[in-house]
Design an enzyme around this catalytic site. Structure first.
Site, PDB file in Angstrom:
ATOM      1  N   GLU A 481       0.768  -1.116  -0.051  1.00 31.91           N
ATOM      2  CA  GLU A 481       0.114   0.080   0.100  1.00 31.91           C
ATOM      3  C   GLU A 481       0.920   1.117   0.057  1.00 31.91           C
ATOM      4  O   GLU A 481       0.684   2.210  -0.531  1.00 31.91           O
ATOM      5  CB  GLU A 481      -0.805  -0.179   1.231  1.00 31.91           C
ATOM      6  N   HIS A 487       3.059   6.564  -5.406  1.00 33.48           N
ATOM      7  CA  HIS A 487       2.704   6.716  -6.770  1.00 33.48           C
ATOM      8  C   HIS A 487       1.787   7.964  -6.736  1.00 33.48           C
ATOM      9  O   HIS A 487       1.943   8.951  -7.461  1.00 33.48           O
ATOM     10  CB  HIS A 487       1.975   5.544  -7.016  1.00 33.48           C
TER      11      HIS A 487
HETATM   12 ZN   LIG Z   1      -2.491  -2.706  -4.787  1.00 30.82          ZN
END
Ligand SMILES: [Zn+2]
Length: 641
Positions: A481, A487
């Protein structure tokens, strides 16, 4: 008139109608009440519709700025309320919110259709798209234009008036059905309690697991008893350690049979509704099945490509699982059990086998995986890889006492964003782990708006005398996560629709799975695997055992995962809209792929929220698809040191 007056009045106190005063743009969670959502949604829809009308009805020729850019920056209030509502609807919901979700879903669906089925608006987008070579766009602008054009087509802009009406109706009903699916899973998760009042029934369970169950019972006003639930942090340790086979069976079955019990929370009829509507929609838009429609917008492109991809790895995975099953059966036989290996035996005997093969006991590792240390480990890793710096924020608005906030900045001190972590299970939270944006990153009028990102999990809770100590799966999930969070945090886009995790769905698991590669690297473990009492680094011998046991039980893991991917694909390649018997369909699908009876598909149909409630329909394969990419990416890190 009356309604307007009330809305006008309420605006003075409704936090969504005010500018957020927090330095980072965080919503004032403590001021937001359930009654604020509906008026804000209504006003948000109204305002965006006015913006859309203004764009669509312009007299001048379309330009990228007056059409595409204007479209992408529109709907500020709606985004503001929707992001808070849907984050909390997943992480901290209640009965009132699920009522609001049901009421708001058709309104949002209609609003979305009012945008993407607007002929005049599509006319402008089409003119731009057709002449895009001459517009002198940047690559980012070009991508945004292509994305909008594609979205319009995929949303039915090319259909005739009658078809558009049908599509609007399908979208509304689909939205409600998908919400119902997720709500049923949550309700069924919360409804199950296994209360034990006799300590002998706990035979084999480590002290930490007993203590957690005792505290859960105490919280539920059953002091002196032990409470287990279908939350993974609660029942997985039972599967691993309980000598009580009946208990293992009862909990595993309760978990897999959620929303499949013939009561009013049963999802089988809901699946029928969802699949009929999805198939109907795909065919209306000119595709053979909903998988053809969905995959047309991904890297994989076609169901055939996905099936071919999965087929290539299915056989080796299931063969490996068969070998593993034989080994576990041998172990049972050696114990004189005279029983066949069943799904509720797998965890128990594989844990024993791991211990005998590698002298590795997961319980012995946990003291080195204190949640806060693991989190610090991913922070330090991101400092090393990307130069990020972290500062704990003490006075940020939060939506639950378990939530913590961190400022993330660049090596030179430039703000990257804010990270919220929310790691423990509770009744208002959906199962699983995820990353979400609370606010988006985008650039406008010379300002780079930095995002607020949330990492949510359902990890082992601290007890009265122990902090949260994670198991290996939980450590990996936290790293995973955090890859999504990075990201979302590191993105540098101009347009909100392109920023962060707004990428192709079979790409989105790459940054998350790359992070998983790091968690068992000794160099990284040295930084976070510290004993929670002494602070001592995990002994090298123990780290070596983790390395050695690396591929242990992988036949099981991959078979569980791939069978779910295949089941997902089978549902979404249904060609007609006649009634299906969901249980029979699932059985036939599993039989066709050659599933072995000792393993249960990772998600049985009625709890497959990724696919029927969330955004992974005809997309569960993405995890495996991205695994191929992330192995390459990780290799690149290694090669460059
Ligand atoms: Zn994922």
């Amino acid at each position: 008139m009356t309604a307007l007056t009330i809305a006008g009045c309420a605006k003075n106190v409704n936090p969504f109608f005010k500018t957020y005063t927090n330095k980072y743009g965080a919503p004032p969670f403590e001021q937001i009440k359930n009654e604020h959502y509906k008026p804000a949604f209504a006003e948000g829809v109204k305002l965006q519709q006015a913006e859309i009308d203004a764009i669509a009805n312009r007299a001048d020729a379309p330009t990228f700025a007056n059409t595409i850019e204007a479209l992408d920056y529109s709907g500020e209030l709606l985004k503001k309320v929707a992001s808070v509502f849907f984050n909390l609807y997943s992480a901290e919901t209640n009965e009132e919110m699920s009522k609001i979700a049901t009421e708001i879903s058709p309104i949002l669906s209609e609003h979305n259709d009012n945008i993407f089925l607007n002929d005049k608006l599509f006319g402008r987008v089409k003119i731009l798209f057709d002449g895009r070579e001459k517009l002198g766009l940047t690559p980012e602008q070009n991508r945004l234009l292509e994305k909008y054009h594609r979205n319009f087509i995929r949303s039915g802009a090319g259909l005739n008036a009658d078809q558009k009406l049908t599509l609007r109706d399908i979208n509304k009903r689909l939205g409600i059905a998908e919400l119902t699916f997720g709500q049923n899973v949550l309700d069924e998760t919360n409804a199950f309690q296994k209360v034990i009042d006799n300590e002998t029934a706990l035979l084999g369970l480590p002290e930490s697991v007993r203590q957690a169950a005792a505290e859960a019972a105490k919280e539920a006003n059953m002091e002196g008893k032990w409470l287990f639930t279908t939350q993974k942090a609660s029942f997985i340790p039972v599967l691993q350690y309980s000598q009580n086979r009946e208990l293992r069976k009862e909990l595993l079955m309760a978990y897999t049979m959620r929303a499949n019990n013939g009561n009013d929370k049963d999802n089988k009829a809901v699946i029928n509704t969802i699949m009929k509507l999805r198939t109907q929609k795909a065919q209306l838009l000119g595709f053979e099945t909903s998988a053809h429609f969905i995959l047309d917008d991904t890297m994989a492109k076609t169901p055939k490509a996905v099936y071919d991809f999965l087929a290539a790895i299915w056989a080796p995975a299931v063969n490996k699982a068969k070998e593993e099953a034989a080994e576990l059966q041998k172990m049972m036989d050696a114990e004189g059990k005279n029983q066949g290996l069943e799904p509720w035996d797998w965890w128990y005997y594989s844990e024993k086998l791991r211990k005998s093969k590698f002298d590795l006991d997961e319980e012995a590792l946990k003291p080195y995986f204190k949640l806060e240390n693991v989190r610090q480990g991913v922070f330090d890793l991101s400092t090393k890889l990307y130069g990020l710096k972290y500062k704990k924020l003490e006075n940020m608005p939060i939506y639950h006492q378990d939530v913590e906030a961190f400022e993330v900045s660049d090596a030179d001190g430039t703000l990257i964003g804010v990270l919220y972590t929310d790691y423990f299970p509770r009744a208002g939270k959906r199962a699983g782990a995820w990353m979400n944006n609370i606010t988006d990153q985008y650039k406008k009028d010379g300002i780079n708006h930095r995002p607020i990102i949330c990492n949510v999990g359902n990890f082992t809770k601290p007890t009265a005398d122990k902090p949260s100590l994670l198991n290996m799966d939980e450590v990996e999930t936290l790293f995973h996560e955090y890859g999504h969070a990075l990201h979302g945090l590191l993105t540098q886009c101009t347009y909100p629709s392109l920023s962060g995790t707004n990428v192709s769905r079979d790409f989105v698991e790459l940054p998350s799975q790359v992070m998983e590669n790091w968690c068992w690297e000794p160099e990284v473990m040295k930084t976070y695997a510290l004993h929670y009492k002494t602070g001592e680094v995990m002994p090298k011998a123990l780290m070596d055992k983790i390395q050695l046991a690396g591929t242990f039980n992988q036949g099981f893991v991959n078979t569980e995962l791939l069978s779910a991917s295949l089941l997902d694909m089978d549902f979404h390649t249904i060609k007609d809209t006649t009634d299906i018997d969901v249980a029979a369909f699932e059985n036939a699908s599993l039989a066709r792929m050659g599933m072995i009876p000792e393993i249960i598909v990772r998600y049985r149909s009625t709890i497959f929220n990724h696919v029927f409630g969330g955004g992974y329909s005809a997309g569960y394969y993405s995890y495996t698809w991205a695994a191929v990419l992330d192995a390459d990416a990780f290799q690149a890190f290694k090669e460059t040191g």
